[in-house]
Design a protein around this motif. Sequence first.
Motif, short mmCIF file in Angstrom:
data_model
loop_
_atom_site.label_atom_id
_atom_site.label_comp_id
_atom_site.label_asym_id
_atom_site.label_seq_id
_atom_site.Cartn_x
_atom_site.Cartn_y
_atom_site.Cartn_z
N GLU A 78 2.63 11.60 2.12
CA GLU A 78 3.89 11.77 2.62
C GLU A 78 3.82 13.14 3.43
OE1 GLU A 78 8.09 12.13 1.31
OE2 GLU A 78 7.88 10.22 1.86
N ILE A 128 0.11 5.07 0.11
CA ILE A 128 -0.02 5.79 1.52
C ILE A 128 1.19 6.49 2.07
CG2 ILE A 128 -0.85 5.65 3.85
CD1 ILE A 128 -2.59 3.28 2.78
N ALA A 129 2.37 6.18 1.81
CA ALA A 129 3.76 6.28 2.32
C ALA A 129 4.49 7.11 1.56
CB ALA A 129 4.56 5.08 2.75
N ALA A 177 0.82 -1.03 -0.07
CA ALA A 177 -0.04 -0.16 0.05
C ALA A 177 0.98 1.31 -0.10
CB ALA A 177 -0.85 -0.14 1.18
N SER A 178 2.10 1.16 -0.80
CA SER A 178 2.83 2.15 -0.81
C SER A 178 2.49 3.55 -0.89
CB SER A 178 4.18 1.90 -1.89
OG SER A 178 4.76 0.54 -1.26
N ARG A 194 8.38 2.35 2.88
CA ARG A 194 7.25 2.52 2.14
C ARG A 194 6.03 1.31 2.39
NH1 ARG A 194 8.27 7.59 1.30
NH2 ARG A 194 9.92 7.75 0.05
N GLY A 248 2.56 1.16 3.81
CA GLY A 248 1.39 2.10 4.14
C GLY A 248 0.58 1.33 5.36
#
Length: 206
Positions: free
Chosen positions: A128, A122-123, A119-120, A167, A169
Amino acid sequence: MSVPSRKLALSALLREIADDSAGRERISIGDLLTALGDRAVGALLFIFAFPNILPMPPGTSTVLGAPLIFLAAQLTLGRKPWLPALITRRSMSRADFQALMLRMGPWLERAEKLLRPRASGIALPPMEYLIGFVCLLLATVLVLPIPFGNMLPALAISLMALGVLERDGLWVLAGLLMAAVSAVVVSGVVFAMVKTLLFLLTQVLQ
């Protein structure tokens, strides 16, 4: 001090810095900033936040909070990691840093076994920047002399920092959830303090 490989796990990187017998007798924040490279914002957010979760001497949160505020502000603005000289010159003895790693290292190693890119989105930016803003609010709360006002915000920052760093999420979401919990708890404590103060003032003025 040499710059470790980018692929080295954060826990291994920090232990390498701590155990570098050929290095300096004192390790400054500037040394960490250089050694961590492009991982510095997420890694230093974790390094400065996590000790506040552990039993520490009074006033520790105030000392560690200033770098947290600077770093969270930079994450919010999408800037490269930078700290003023007043902060980067601060240092601790290598022995103290090794002792800190003995306490923090096992927790970080366990976390690293669970962290992985997922769920990258989100990061990553632009999320960010929102994460940075939430960390900025939490860091501000952390430096204030509020009873029980450091542990939960520090835990929230630590979770989000590791989520951004790897990364992940899901860890970011866990950190945001903990931030909401800490907001409720800290708000309750502040409300109780204000109510008590008003009651005492009323008794004095009667």
